[in-house]
Design an enzyme around this catalytic site. Structure first.
Site, PDB file in Angstrom:
ATOM      1  N   ARG A  84      42.420  58.873  27.525  1.00 37.46           N
ATOM      2  CA  ARG A  84      43.406  58.131  26.731  1.00 37.46           C
ATOM      3  C   ARG A  84      43.178  56.636  26.929  1.00 37.46           C
ATOM      4  O   ARG A  84      43.684  56.042  27.873  1.00 37.46           O
ATOM      5  CB  ARG A  84      44.825  58.539  27.131  1.00 37.46           C
ATOM      6  CG  ARG A  84      45.153  59.975  26.746  1.00 37.46           C
ATOM      7  CD  ARG A  84      46.603  60.291  27.005  1.00 37.46           C
ATOM      8  NE  ARG A  84      46.925  60.233  28.420  1.00 37.46           N
ATOM      9  CZ  ARG A  84      48.154  60.387  28.920  1.00 37.46           C
ATOM     10  NH1 ARG A  84      49.173  60.589  28.100  1.00 37.46           N
ATOM     11  NH2 ARG A  84      48.362  60.336  30.216  1.00 37.46           N
ATOM     12  N   ASP A  86      43.286  52.573  26.577  1.00 40.33           N
ATOM     13  CA  ASP A  86      44.382  51.617  26.462  1.00 40.33           C
ATOM     14  C   ASP A  86      44.303  50.847  25.151  1.00 40.33           C
ATOM     15  O   ASP A  86      43.283  50.881  24.447  1.00 40.33           O
ATOM     16  CB  ASP A  86      44.342  50.620  27.619  1.00 40.33           C
ATOM     17  CG  ASP A  86      44.623  51.256  28.965  1.00 40.33           C
ATOM     18  OD1 ASP A  86      45.241  52.334  28.991  1.00 40.33           O
ATOM     19  OD2 ASP A  86      44.216  50.670  29.992  1.00 40.33           O
ATOM     20  N   TYR A 144      31.519  54.486  30.456  1.00 37.77           N
ATOM     21  CA  TYR A 144      32.020  53.293  29.785  1.00 37.77           C
ATOM     22  C   TYR A 144      30.966  52.181  29.850  1.00 37.77           C
ATOM     23  O   TYR A 144      30.120  52.157  30.747  1.00 37.77           O
ATOM     24  CB  TYR A 144      33.296  52.780  30.456  1.00 37.77           C
ATOM     25  CG  TYR A 144      34.550  53.565  30.130  1.00 37.77           C
ATOM     26  CD1 TYR A 144      35.387  53.171  29.090  1.00 37.77           C
ATOM     27  CD2 TYR A 144      34.907  54.690  30.871  1.00 37.77           C
ATOM     28  CE1 TYR A 144      36.546  53.871  28.795  1.00 37.77           C
ATOM     29  CE2 TYR A 144      36.061  55.396  30.580  1.00 37.77           C
ATOM     30  CZ  TYR A 144      36.873  54.985  29.547  1.00 37.77           C
ATOM     31  OH  TYR A 144      38.022  55.686  29.252  1.00 37.77           O
ATOM     32  N   ARG A 232      38.731  48.363  33.967  1.00 38.32           N
ATOM     33  CA  ARG A 232      38.930  46.931  33.724  1.00 38.32           C
ATOM     34  C   ARG A 232      39.288  46.185  35.013  1.00 38.32           C
ATOM     35  O   ARG A 232      38.941  45.012  35.160  1.00 38.32           O
ATOM     36  CB  ARG A 232      40.009  46.730  32.657  1.00 38.32           C
ATOM     37  CG  ARG A 232      39.549  47.210  31.289  1.00 38.32           C
ATOM     38  CD  ARG A 232      40.435  46.670  30.184  1.00 38.32           C
ATOM     39  NE  ARG A 232      41.733  47.289  30.161  1.00 38.32           N
ATOM     40  CZ  ARG A 232      42.884  46.638  30.065  1.00 38.32           C
ATOM     41  NH1 ARG A 232      42.901  45.315  30.018  1.00 38.32           N
ATOM     42  NH2 ARG A 232      44.023  47.291  30.028  1.00 38.32           N
TER      43      ARG A 232
END
Length: 304
Positions: A84, A86, A144, A232
Protein backbone atom coordinates in the site's frame (compact mmCIF):
# COMPACT_ATOMS: atom_id res chain seq x y z
CA UNK A 1 -39.32 -9.82 -45.37
CA UNK A 2 -38.60 -9.88 -41.63
CA UNK A 3 -38.03 -6.60 -39.90
CA UNK A 4 -34.65 -6.61 -38.11
CA UNK A 5 -34.87 -6.47 -34.35
CA UNK A 6 -33.71 -3.01 -33.28
CA UNK A 7 -30.53 -2.87 -31.17
CA UNK A 8 -30.32 -0.93 -27.95
CA UNK A 9 -28.74 2.45 -28.68
CA UNK A 10 -26.52 2.35 -25.58
CA UNK A 11 -24.67 -0.84 -26.52
CA UNK A 12 -21.70 -1.31 -28.86
CA UNK A 13 -20.62 -4.76 -30.05
CA UNK A 14 -17.55 -6.28 -31.65
CA UNK A 15 -17.25 -9.73 -33.30
CA UNK A 16 -14.35 -10.52 -30.95
CA UNK A 17 -15.68 -9.11 -27.68
CA UNK A 18 -18.83 -9.42 -25.56
CA UNK A 19 -21.31 -6.61 -25.94
CA UNK A 20 -20.03 -3.51 -24.16
CA UNK A 21 -22.30 -0.80 -22.84
CA UNK A 22 -21.20 2.77 -23.33
CA UNK A 23 -20.61 3.05 -19.58
CA UNK A 24 -17.92 0.37 -19.93
CA UNK A 25 -19.84 -2.66 -18.64
CA UNK A 26 -19.70 -6.00 -20.44
CA UNK A 27 -22.71 -8.15 -21.35
CA UNK A 28 -22.71 -11.90 -21.45
CA UNK A 29 -19.52 -12.64 -19.55
CA UNK A 30 -19.54 -16.46 -19.39
CA UNK A 31 -18.94 -18.12 -16.07
CA UNK A 32 -20.12 -15.13 -14.10
CA UNK A 33 -21.76 -17.41 -11.54
CA UNK A 34 -18.42 -18.84 -10.46
CA UNK A 35 -15.26 -17.05 -9.38
CA UNK A 36 -11.56 -17.40 -10.01
CA UNK A 37 -8.50 -15.57 -8.77
CA UNK A 38 -6.66 -13.16 -11.05
CA UNK A 39 -3.42 -11.23 -10.68
CA UNK A 40 -3.39 -7.61 -11.82
CA UNK A 41 -0.11 -5.91 -12.74
CA UNK A 42 -0.55 -2.20 -12.16
CA UNK A 43 1.40 0.99 -12.90
CA UNK A 44 0.58 4.51 -11.79
CA UNK A 45 1.88 8.03 -11.39
CA UNK A 46 1.19 8.67 -7.72
CA UNK A 47 1.38 12.47 -7.93
CA UNK A 48 -2.36 13.12 -7.86
CA UNK A 49 -3.36 10.16 -5.68
CA UNK A 50 -3.72 10.11 -1.90
CA UNK A 51 -1.92 6.78 -1.84
CA UNK A 52 -3.18 3.29 -2.63
CA UNK A 53 -5.74 2.60 0.12
CA UNK A 54 -9.33 3.81 -0.14
CA UNK A 55 -10.09 6.92 1.91
CA UNK A 56 -13.36 8.82 2.20
CA UNK A 57 -13.56 11.78 -0.20
CA UNK A 58 -10.01 11.13 -1.43
CA UNK A 59 -8.76 10.05 -4.84
CA UNK A 60 -6.82 6.83 -4.33
CA UNK A 61 -5.40 4.20 -6.66
CA UNK A 62 -7.45 1.40 -5.11
CA UNK A 63 -10.63 3.46 -5.26
CA UNK A 64 -10.18 4.33 -8.94
CA UNK A 65 -9.35 0.73 -9.89
CA UNK A 66 -12.14 -0.91 -7.89
CA UNK A 67 -14.67 1.56 -9.26
CA UNK A 68 -13.58 0.88 -12.86
CA UNK A 69 -13.62 -2.88 -12.35
CA UNK A 70 -17.10 -2.61 -10.83
CA UNK A 71 -18.35 -0.74 -13.90
CA UNK A 72 -16.87 -3.29 -16.33
CA UNK A 73 -17.95 -6.40 -14.45
CA UNK A 74 -21.20 -4.98 -13.04
CA UNK A 75 -20.45 -6.25 -9.55
CA UNK A 76 -18.35 -4.99 -6.62
CA UNK A 77 -14.66 -5.90 -6.76
CA UNK A 78 -12.24 -5.91 -3.81
CA UNK A 79 -8.50 -5.73 -4.47
CA UNK A 80 -5.70 -7.07 -2.27
CA UNK A 81 -2.39 -5.35 -2.98
CA UNK A 82 1.26 -6.28 -2.51
CA UNK A 83 2.23 -2.91 -1.04
CA UNK A 84 0.00 0.00 0.00
CA UNK A 85 2.03 2.92 -1.31
CA UNK A 86 1.82 6.33 0.36
CA UNK A 87 0.47 9.51 -1.20
CA UNK A 88 2.71 10.64 -4.03
CA UNK A 89 4.60 7.34 -4.41
CA UNK A 90 4.60 5.79 -7.89
CA UNK A 91 4.58 2.22 -9.20
CA UNK A 92 5.66 0.45 -12.36
CA UNK A 93 5.43 -3.04 -10.86
CA UNK A 94 2.58 -3.03 -8.35
CA UNK A 95 0.68 -6.32 -7.98
CA UNK A 96 -2.87 -6.91 -6.75
CA UNK A 97 -5.27 -9.82 -6.83
CA UNK A 98 -9.04 -10.12 -7.00
CA UNK A 99 -11.63 -12.87 -7.29
CA UNK A 100 -13.45 -12.22 -10.57
CA UNK A 101 -15.88 -14.09 -12.85
CA UNK A 102 -14.12 -17.25 -13.96
CA UNK A 103 -15.08 -16.93 -17.62
CA UNK A 104 -13.76 -13.46 -18.30
CA UNK A 105 -11.15 -12.89 -21.01
CA UNK A 106 -8.13 -11.19 -19.38
CA UNK A 107 -7.07 -9.44 -22.57
CA UNK A 108 -10.51 -7.95 -23.10
CA UNK A 109 -10.61 -6.78 -19.51
CA UNK A 110 -7.27 -4.98 -19.95
CA UNK A 111 -8.54 -3.24 -23.08
CA UNK A 112 -11.82 -2.24 -21.44
CA UNK A 113 -10.03 -0.84 -18.41
CA UNK A 114 -7.71 1.13 -20.68
CA UNK A 115 -10.78 2.97 -22.02
CA UNK A 116 -12.20 3.70 -18.58
CA UNK A 117 -9.20 4.48 -16.41
CA UNK A 118 -7.60 7.92 -16.16
CA UNK A 119 -4.18 8.28 -17.83
CA UNK A 120 -2.22 8.20 -14.54
CA UNK A 121 -3.10 4.56 -13.76
CA UNK A 122 -2.92 1.48 -15.99
CA UNK A 123 -3.65 -2.21 -15.54
CA UNK A 124 -0.86 -3.67 -17.63
CA UNK A 125 -1.89 -7.32 -17.39
CA UNK A 126 -4.57 -9.57 -15.91
CA UNK A 127 -3.50 -13.17 -15.35
CA UNK A 128 -5.29 -16.22 -13.90
CA UNK A 129 -3.48 -17.50 -10.80
CA UNK A 130 -4.02 -20.34 -8.30
CA UNK A 131 -6.45 -19.72 -5.46
CA UNK A 132 -3.47 -19.85 -3.08
CA UNK A 133 -1.98 -16.70 -4.64
CA UNK A 134 -2.15 -13.72 -2.29
CA UNK A 135 -0.64 -10.51 -3.64
CA UNK A 136 0.31 -9.39 -0.13
CA UNK A 137 1.14 -12.47 1.88
CA UNK A 138 2.59 -14.68 -0.89
CA UNK A 139 5.22 -12.07 -1.82
CA UNK A 140 8.86 -12.94 -1.20
CA UNK A 141 10.18 -9.38 -1.55
CA UNK A 142 9.35 -5.90 -2.81
CA UNK A 143 11.73 -3.81 -4.94
CA UNK A 144 11.79 -0.01 -4.84
CA UNK A 145 13.85 2.64 -6.62
CA UNK A 146 14.49 6.15 -5.36
CA UNK A 147 15.75 8.72 -7.90
CA UNK A 148 17.87 11.71 -6.90
CA UNK A 149 19.00 14.37 -9.38
CA UNK A 150 22.26 15.99 -8.28
CA UNK A 151 22.78 18.28 -11.29
CA UNK A 152 22.88 22.01 -10.44
CA UNK A 153 19.71 22.59 -12.47
CA UNK A 154 17.80 19.79 -10.70
CA UNK A 155 15.66 17.11 -12.32
CA UNK A 156 14.94 16.98 -16.05
CA UNK A 157 11.46 18.43 -16.70
CA UNK A 158 10.08 15.15 -18.05
CA UNK A 159 11.23 13.31 -14.89
CA UNK A 160 10.45 15.99 -12.30
CA UNK A 161 7.42 14.05 -11.03
CA UNK A 162 9.48 10.96 -10.11
CA UNK A 163 12.89 12.42 -9.28
CA UNK A 164 14.04 14.41 -6.25
CA UNK A 165 16.10 17.52 -7.02
CA UNK A 166 18.96 17.45 -4.48
CA UNK A 167 20.75 20.79 -4.10
CA UNK A 168 23.55 19.44 -1.88
CA UNK A 169 26.78 17.49 -2.42
CA UNK A 170 26.32 13.71 -2.31
CA UNK A 171 29.27 11.57 -1.21
CA UNK A 172 28.33 8.19 -2.68
CA UNK A 173 31.20 6.37 -0.97
CA UNK A 174 29.90 7.48 2.45
CA UNK A 175 26.32 6.62 1.47
CA UNK A 176 27.35 3.13 0.35
CA UNK A 177 29.31 2.51 3.55
CA UNK A 178 26.32 3.58 5.65
CA UNK A 179 23.94 1.42 3.59
CA UNK A 180 26.01 -1.72 4.16
CA UNK A 181 25.46 -1.44 7.91
CA UNK A 182 21.68 -1.63 7.45
CA UNK A 183 21.51 -4.89 5.49
CA UNK A 184 20.09 -8.00 7.10
CA UNK A 185 17.24 -8.69 9.49
CA UNK A 186 16.80 -5.97 12.11
CA UNK A 187 14.15 -4.12 14.05
CA UNK A 188 13.69 -1.00 11.92
CA UNK A 189 11.49 0.75 14.50
CA UNK A 190 13.62 3.91 14.23
CA UNK A 191 12.72 4.16 10.53
CA UNK A 192 9.01 3.24 10.70
CA UNK A 193 5.73 4.82 11.67
CA UNK A 194 4.55 2.26 14.17
CA UNK A 195 1.23 0.47 13.72
CA UNK A 196 -0.34 -0.92 16.88
CA UNK A 197 0.38 -4.63 17.27
CA UNK A 198 2.50 -4.91 14.11
CA UNK A 199 6.15 -5.91 14.05
CA UNK A 200 8.85 -3.59 12.71
CA UNK A 201 11.34 -6.42 12.17
CA UNK A 202 12.26 -6.65 8.48
CA UNK A 203 14.92 -8.38 6.38
CA UNK A 204 16.60 -5.73 4.23
CA UNK A 205 18.10 -7.64 1.31
CA UNK A 206 19.37 -4.85 -0.95
CA UNK A 207 20.34 -1.21 -0.44
CA UNK A 208 22.65 -0.11 -3.24
CA UNK A 209 23.36 3.21 -4.93
CA UNK A 210 24.44 3.86 -8.50
CA UNK A 211 24.81 6.88 -10.75
CA UNK A 212 23.07 6.57 -14.12
CA UNK A 213 24.45 7.78 -17.42
CA UNK A 214 22.28 10.90 -17.10
CA UNK A 215 23.87 11.72 -13.74
CA UNK A 216 20.84 10.74 -11.66
CA UNK A 217 21.62 8.70 -8.55
CA UNK A 218 19.31 5.74 -7.95
CA UNK A 219 18.90 3.81 -4.72
CA UNK A 220 17.76 0.22 -5.18
CA UNK A 221 16.00 -1.11 -2.08
CA UNK A 222 14.57 -4.60 -1.58
CA UNK A 223 13.19 -6.41 1.47
CA UNK A 224 10.77 -9.14 2.37
CA UNK A 225 8.39 -6.32 3.33
CA UNK A 226 8.49 -2.70 4.45
CA UNK A 227 6.72 -0.95 7.27
CA UNK A 228 5.11 2.48 6.90
CA UNK A 229 7.57 5.14 5.59
CA UNK A 230 10.54 2.79 5.99
CA UNK A 231 12.04 3.22 2.52
CA UNK A 232 11.78 7.02 2.53
CA UNK A 233 13.18 7.18 6.07
CA UNK A 234 16.17 5.04 5.08
CA UNK A 235 16.79 7.23 2.02
CA UNK A 236 16.41 10.41 4.06
CA UNK A 237 18.92 9.22 6.66
CA UNK A 238 21.41 8.19 3.99
CA UNK A 239 21.09 11.48 2.13
CA UNK A 240 22.03 13.22 5.38
CA UNK A 241 25.16 11.04 5.46
CA UNK A 242 25.86 11.88 1.83
CA UNK A 243 25.76 15.62 2.44
CA UNK A 244 28.06 15.32 5.47
CA UNK A 245 25.54 16.07 8.20
CA UNK A 246 25.86 12.59 9.76
CA UNK A 247 28.61 10.01 10.14
CA UNK A 248 28.51 6.83 8.07
CA UNK A 249 27.83 4.68 11.15
CA UNK A 250 24.88 6.79 12.32
CA UNK A 251 22.03 5.00 10.43
CA UNK A 252 23.10 1.55 11.66
CA UNK A 253 23.33 2.91 15.21
CA UNK A 254 19.65 3.80 15.05
CA UNK A 255 18.80 0.10 14.81
CA UNK A 256 19.25 -0.09 18.58
CA UNK A 257 16.23 2.18 19.03
CA UNK A 258 12.83 0.70 19.90
CA UNK A 259 10.90 3.77 18.75
CA UNK A 260 10.86 6.02 15.72
CA UNK A 261 13.86 8.39 15.58
CA UNK A 262 12.55 11.93 15.28
CA UNK A 263 15.85 13.16 13.86
CA UNK A 264 15.48 11.01 10.73
CA UNK A 265 14.26 13.07 7.77
CA UNK A 266 11.68 11.30 5.60
CA UNK A 267 12.62 11.77 1.95
CA UNK A 268 9.88 13.27 -0.29
CA UNK A 269 7.41 10.76 -1.69
CA UNK A 270 7.70 11.67 -5.36
CA UNK A 271 11.21 10.22 -5.77
CA UNK A 272 10.04 6.71 -4.84
CA UNK A 273 8.70 4.02 -7.19
CA UNK A 274 7.67 0.41 -6.50
CA UNK A 275 9.23 -1.43 -9.45
CA UNK A 276 8.67 -5.16 -8.79
CA UNK A 277 7.30 -7.80 -6.43
CA UNK A 278 8.74 -11.33 -6.34
CA UNK A 279 6.67 -14.48 -5.72
CA UNK A 280 7.59 -18.15 -5.25
CA UNK A 281 6.56 -20.95 -7.64
CA UNK A 282 2.87 -21.88 -7.60
CA UNK A 283 3.44 -24.96 -5.44
CA UNK A 284 4.94 -22.78 -2.69
CA UNK A 285 2.37 -19.96 -2.63
CA UNK A 286 0.22 -21.31 0.19
CA UNK A 287 3.18 -22.10 2.44
CA UNK A 288 4.67 -18.66 1.86
CA UNK A 289 1.36 -16.93 2.66
CA UNK A 290 0.99 -18.96 5.86
CA UNK A 291 4.52 -18.10 7.00
CA UNK A 292 4.11 -14.41 6.24
CA UNK A 293 0.78 -14.19 8.07
CA UNK A 294 2.39 -15.68 11.18
CA UNK A 295 5.14 -13.06 11.03
CA UNK A 296 3.15 -9.96 10.08
CA UNK A 297 -0.34 -10.25 11.54
CA UNK A 298 -0.98 -9.73 15.28
CA UNK A 299 -2.15 -13.00 16.93
CA UNK A 300 -5.60 -11.63 17.76
CA UNK A 301 -6.24 -10.90 14.06
CA UNK A 302 -5.08 -14.20 12.60
CA UNK A 303 -7.59 -16.50 10.96
CA UNK A 304 -5.86 -19.67 12.20
Amino acid sequence: MRTPTPRSPDITQSPIEPAAHLDGGLDGVPGAASGARFRLDVAYDGTDFSGWARQPARRTVCGVLEDALGVVLREPVALTVAGRTDAGVHATGQVAHADLPAGLDPGRLVRRLARLLPPDVRVRAVTPVPDAFDARFSALRRHYRYRVATAPYGAEPLRARDTLSWPHPLDLDAVRAASAGLLGEHDFAAFCKRREGATTVRALQELTWARDADGVVQAAVAADAFCHSMVRSLVGALLDVGRGRRAADWPAGLLRRSERASEVTVAPAHGLTLVAVDYPPAAELAARAHTTRRLRVPPDLRAD
